[in-house]
Scaffold this motif. Structure first.
Motif, PDB file in Angstrom:
ATOM      1  N   PRO A   1     -20.041 -34.057   2.174  1.00 34.56           N
ATOM      2  CA  PRO A   1     -19.080 -33.801   2.505  1.00 34.56           C
ATOM      3  C   PRO A   1     -18.445 -32.471   2.764  1.00 34.56           C
ATOM      4  CG  PRO A   1     -19.734 -34.686   0.453  1.00 34.56           C
ATOM      5  CD  PRO A   1     -20.625 -34.370   1.448  1.00 34.56           C
ATOM      6  N   GLN A   2     -17.134 -32.929   3.559  1.00 32.55           N
ATOM      7  CA  GLN A   2     -16.472 -32.042   3.985  1.00 32.55           C
ATOM      8  C   GLN A   2     -16.890 -31.650   5.313  1.00 32.55           C
ATOM      9  OE1 GLN A   2     -13.143 -31.566   3.189  1.00 32.55           O
ATOM     10  NE2 GLN A   2     -13.180 -33.576   1.630  1.00 32.55           N
TER      11      GLN A   2
ATOM     12  N   SER B   1     -20.063 -27.608   2.838  1.00 30.28           N
ATOM     13  CA  SER B   1     -19.810 -28.468   1.114  1.00 30.28           C
ATOM     14  C   SER B   1     -19.455 -28.417  -0.083  1.00 30.28           C
ATOM     15  CB  SER B   1     -21.392 -29.152   1.385  1.00 30.28           C
ATOM     16  OG  SER B   1     -22.184 -29.218   0.350  1.00 30.28           O
TER      17      SER B   1
ATOM     18  N   ARG C   1     -21.545 -36.688   9.923  1.00 24.11           N
ATOM     19  CA  ARG C   1     -21.452 -35.720   8.710  1.00 24.11           C
ATOM     20  C   ARG C   1     -22.540 -35.616   7.868  1.00 24.11           C
ATOM     21  NH1 ARG C   1     -15.592 -37.615   5.922  1.00 24.11           N
ATOM     22  NH2 ARG C   1     -17.428 -39.489   5.643  1.00 24.11           N
TER      23      ARG C   1
ATOM     24  N   TYR D   1     -19.061 -31.135   9.040  1.00 26.77           N
ATOM     25  CA  TYR D   1     -19.374 -31.823  10.548  1.00 26.77           C
ATOM     26  C   TYR D   1     -20.088 -31.622  11.485  1.00 26.77           C
ATOM     27  CZ  TYR D   1     -15.351 -34.203   8.028  1.00 26.77           C
ATOM     28  OH  TYR D   1     -14.105 -35.648   7.727  1.00 26.77           O
TER      29      TYR D   1
ATOM     30  N   THR E   1     -16.558 -26.634   9.395  1.00 28.94           N
ATOM     31  CA  THR E   1     -15.642 -27.817   7.667  1.00 28.94           C
ATOM     32  C   THR E   1     -14.399 -29.104   7.772  1.00 28.94           C
ATOM     33  OG1 THR E   1     -15.303 -25.180   7.046  1.00 28.94           O
ATOM     34  CG2 THR E   1     -17.448 -26.104   6.336  1.00 28.94           C
ATOM     35  N   TRP E   2     -13.745 -29.471   6.805  1.00 22.47           N
ATOM     36  CA  TRP E   2     -12.855 -29.593   7.412  1.00 22.47           C
ATOM     37  C   TRP E   2     -11.948 -28.729   7.183  1.00 22.47           C
ATOM     38  CZ3 TRP E   2      -8.548 -30.515   4.404  1.00 22.47           C
ATOM     39  CH2 TRP E   2      -7.576 -31.200   5.239  1.00 22.47           C
ATOM     40  N   ALA E   3     -11.888 -28.381   6.426  1.00 25.13           N
ATOM     41  CA  ALA E   3     -10.972 -26.809   6.309  1.00 25.13           C
ATOM     42  C   ALA E   3     -11.245 -25.665   7.980  1.00 25.13           C
ATOM     43  CB  ALA E   3     -11.162 -25.535   5.025  1.00 25.13           C
TER      44      ALA E   3
END
Length: 178
Positions: free
Chosen positions: A48-49, A70, A45, A51, A20-22
């Motif tokens: 959203p958020q 997500s 992706r 990968y 995840t992005w975080a």
């Protein structure tokens, strides 16, 4: 090899290729690198958020990780039951639960909302955020096979008693990670 890429791949390897992005930020990956790898096709992706490392084989576990990553969600209902290894729950359906008001409609999985997601209801199953065994069993949308219910009723009517039993004695320690 780019040390940032090596760090991302090392992290994602144990998570079915998902990050995840975080999580990426937490392990020190600069956001501009994520965007660059996304543009170059090294990552894609799916939500959203979230990968996925390109070329990673798509699996049911990977799709569950994408779904949970997500939207601050936990695998739930039939998906949680399958993650916990309960009999009769296949690995086709993906269902997640999130706090009421955070739900986003998805085509690839079903999103449920809950007003009552307590710590005792949440755990990690097979390395994936999921509802506890008890919650997975008791969620109202988890179907119970009609033939199993019929056999249970017949057993009771014949005086043989129930084949079901109180699961709290073994499932609460399991849900608590004991």
């Amino acid at each position: 090899m780019d040390p940032y890429w090596a760090r991302l791949v090392d992290f994602a390897r144990s998570r079915d290729g998902v990050i995840t992005w975080a999580e990426a930020i937490a392990v020190g990956i600069p956001p501009r690198r994520l965007q660059s790898w996304l543009r170059s096709g090294r990552l894609y992706r799916p939500a959203p958020q979230v990968y996925v490392v390109a070329g990673t084989p798509e699996t049911w576990h990977q799709r569950v990780r994408v779904a949970t990553g997500s939207g601050a969600a936990w695998a739930s209902h039939r998906t949680a039951a399958a993650l916990w290894g309960l009999d009769g729950f296949d690995r086709r359906t993906i269902e997640v639960v999130t706090v009421r008001g955070r739900r986003r409609k998805r085509r690839s999985w079903r999103v449920h909302e809950s007003r009552t997601l307590r710590g005792v209801d949440l755990a990690i199953a097979d390395g994936i955020p999921a509802t506890s065994v008890v919650r997975a069993i008791l969620d109202p949308h988890v179907p119970i096979d009609a033939s199993a219910l019929k056999e249970e009723r017949e057993s009771i009517e014949r005086g043989k008693g129930t084949r079901s039993y109180d699961t709290t004695a073994w499932s609460l320690p399991l849900a608590q990670g004991v």
